[in-house]
Design a protein around this motif. Structure first.
Motif, PDB file in Angstrom:
ATOM      1  N   TYR A  38      16.195-104.733  52.635  1.00  0.00           N
ATOM      2  CA  TYR A  38      17.459-104.426  53.319  1.00  0.00           C
ATOM      3  C   TYR A  38      17.477-102.958  53.737  1.00  0.00           C
ATOM      4  O   TYR A  38      17.830-102.619  54.852  1.00  0.00           O
ATOM      5  CB  TYR A  38      18.640-104.745  52.400  1.00  0.00           C
ATOM      6  CG  TYR A  38      19.980-104.537  53.051  1.00  0.00           C
ATOM      7  CD1 TYR A  38      20.570-105.552  53.784  1.00  0.00           C
ATOM      8  CD2 TYR A  38      20.659-103.332  52.931  1.00  0.00           C
ATOM      9  CE1 TYR A  38      21.811-105.378  54.384  1.00  0.00           C
ATOM     10  CE2 TYR A  38      21.894-103.134  53.521  1.00  0.00           C
ATOM     11  CZ  TYR A  38      22.461-104.168  54.245  1.00  0.00           C
ATOM     12  OH  TYR A  38      23.686-103.979  54.843  1.00  0.00           O
ATOM     13  N   ASP A  52      28.201-101.671  50.696  1.00  0.00           N
ATOM     14  CA  ASP A  52      28.685-103.015  51.010  1.00  0.00           C
ATOM     15  C   ASP A  52      28.231-103.987  49.934  1.00  0.00           C
ATOM     16  O   ASP A  52      27.046-104.267  49.804  1.00  0.00           O
ATOM     17  CB  ASP A  52      28.144-103.435  52.379  1.00  0.00           C
ATOM     18  CG  ASP A  52      28.582-104.823  52.784  1.00  0.00           C
ATOM     19  OD1 ASP A  52      29.494-105.377  52.153  1.00  0.00           O
ATOM     20  OD2 ASP A  52      28.003-105.354  53.743  1.00  0.00           O
ATOM     21  N   ASP A  53      29.175-104.507  49.159  1.00  0.00           N
ATOM     22  CA  ASP A  53      28.825-105.486  48.123  1.00  0.00           C
ATOM     23  C   ASP A  53      28.427-106.833  48.710  1.00  0.00           C
ATOM     24  O   ASP A  53      27.828-107.645  48.030  1.00  0.00           O
ATOM     25  CB  ASP A  53      30.002-105.694  47.166  1.00  0.00           C
ATOM     26  CG  ASP A  53      30.222-104.518  46.253  1.00  0.00           C
ATOM     27  OD1 ASP A  53      29.281-103.741  46.050  1.00  0.00           O
ATOM     28  OD2 ASP A  53      31.344-104.383  45.735  1.00  0.00           O
ATOM     29  N   GLY A  54      28.762-107.090  49.962  1.00  0.00           N
ATOM     30  CA  GLY A  54      28.510-108.394  50.557  1.00  0.00           C
ATOM     31  C   GLY A  54      27.192-108.514  51.290  1.00  0.00           C
ATOM     32  O   GLY A  54      26.977-109.486  52.001  1.00  0.00           O
ATOM     33  N   TRP A  55      26.288-107.591  51.108  1.00  0.00           N
ATOM     34  CA  TRP A  55      25.041-107.607  51.879  1.00  0.00           C
ATOM     35  C   TRP A  55      24.114-108.729  51.453  1.00  0.00           C
ATOM     36  O   TRP A  55      23.320-109.222  52.237  1.00  0.00           O
ATOM     37  CB  TRP A  55      24.314-106.268  51.783  1.00  0.00           C
ATOM     38  CG  TRP A  55      23.711-105.992  50.435  1.00  0.00           C
ATOM     39  CD1 TRP A  55      24.336-105.427  49.360  1.00  0.00           C
ATOM     40  CD2 TRP A  55      22.381-106.257  50.035  1.00  0.00           C
ATOM     41  NE1 TRP A  55      23.477-105.327  48.307  1.00  0.00           N
ATOM     42  CE2 TRP A  55      22.258-105.828  48.691  1.00  0.00           C
ATOM     43  CE3 TRP A  55      21.273-106.812  50.651  1.00  0.00           C
ATOM     44  CZ2 TRP A  55      21.081-105.938  47.964  1.00  0.00           C
ATOM     45  CZ3 TRP A  55      20.093-106.922  49.931  1.00  0.00           C
ATOM     46  CH2 TRP A  55      20.005-106.493  48.611  1.00  0.00           C
ATOM     47  N   ARG A  57      23.622-112.570  49.580  1.00  0.00           N
ATOM     48  CA  ARG A  57      24.242-113.823  49.143  1.00  0.00           C
ATOM     49  C   ARG A  57      23.280-114.506  48.174  1.00  0.00           C
ATOM     50  O   ARG A  57      22.066-114.494  48.372  1.00  0.00           O
ATOM     51  CB  ARG A  57      24.504-114.752  50.335  1.00  0.00           C
ATOM     52  CG  ARG A  57      25.422-114.155  51.360  1.00  0.00           C
ATOM     53  CD  ARG A  57      26.819-114.101  50.827  1.00  0.00           C
ATOM     54  NE  ARG A  57      27.702-113.554  51.846  1.00  0.00           N
ATOM     55  CZ  ARG A  57      28.767-112.850  51.545  1.00  0.00           C
ATOM     56  NH1 ARG A  57      29.076-112.611  50.315  1.00  0.00           N
ATOM     57  NH2 ARG A  57      29.535-112.384  52.497  1.00  0.00           N
ATOM     58  N   TYR A  59      22.548-118.181  46.180  1.00  0.00           N
ATOM     59  CA  TYR A  59      22.852-119.608  46.203  1.00  0.00           C
ATOM     60  C   TYR A  59      21.999-120.337  45.176  1.00  0.00           C
ATOM     61  O   TYR A  59      20.828-120.007  44.998  1.00  0.00           O
ATOM     62  CB  TYR A  59      22.521-120.220  47.576  1.00  0.00           C
ATOM     63  CG  TYR A  59      23.251-119.593  48.720  1.00  0.00           C
ATOM     64  CD1 TYR A  59      24.519-120.033  49.072  1.00  0.00           C
ATOM     65  CD2 TYR A  59      22.682-118.571  49.466  1.00  0.00           C
ATOM     66  CE1 TYR A  59      25.198-119.466  50.141  1.00  0.00           C
ATOM     67  CE2 TYR A  59      23.360-117.989  50.534  1.00  0.00           C
ATOM     68  CZ  TYR A  59      24.607-118.447  50.852  1.00  0.00           C
ATOM     69  OH  TYR A  59      25.283-117.876  51.910  1.00  0.00           O
ATOM     70  N   PHE A  69      19.843-112.459  52.928  1.00  0.00           N
ATOM     71  CA  PHE A  69      20.691-111.665  53.810  1.00  0.00           C
ATOM     72  C   PHE A  69      20.252-111.895  55.237  1.00  0.00           C
ATOM     73  O   PHE A  69      19.124-112.309  55.501  1.00  0.00           O
ATOM     74  CB  PHE A  69      20.724-110.170  53.436  1.00  0.00           C
ATOM     75  CG  PHE A  69      19.471-109.388  53.714  1.00  0.00           C
ATOM     76  CD1 PHE A  69      19.254-108.817  54.956  1.00  0.00           C
ATOM     77  CD2 PHE A  69      18.534-109.187  52.722  1.00  0.00           C
ATOM     78  CE1 PHE A  69      18.118-108.072  55.214  1.00  0.00           C
ATOM     79  CE2 PHE A  69      17.389-108.438  52.961  1.00  0.00           C
ATOM     80  CZ  PHE A  69      17.177-107.875  54.210  1.00  0.00           C
TER      81      PHE A  69
END
Length: 80
Positions: A38, A52-55, A57, A59, A69
């Motif tokens: 990243y 950014d904590d949402g970079w 995912r 699953y 990502f």
């Protein structure tokens, strides 16, 4: 007559998968690899704080845990 804009984007997806039930260290290795990639993709230094904590995912899928990502490819936008 309607007035609208349409856009088309190309998105690149990066994924790392580890098997369910693996040692936590293997998940940590995949997380560090994702973090490094990243930063490389976005031109960030390794010691820069992540804002950014949402970079990333995470699953659970079938027999694996997937870290993912996505990045919108620059310059691929097309107005129609």
């Amino acid at each position: 007559m309607a007035i609208f804009d349409a856009r088309e984007y190309t998105t690149r997806t990066y994924e790392w998968a580890v098997p369910n039930g693996c040692p936590a260290g293997e998940i940590d290795k995949a997380w560090r690899a994702a973090d490094s990639k990243y930063r490389q993709v976005h031109g960030m230094p390794e010691d820069a704080p992540m804002n950014d904590d949402g970079w990333l995912r995470v699953y659970a899928a079938d027999n694996e845990i997937v870290l993912r990502f996505e990045v919108r490819e620059p310059g691929m936008e097309q107005a129609r």
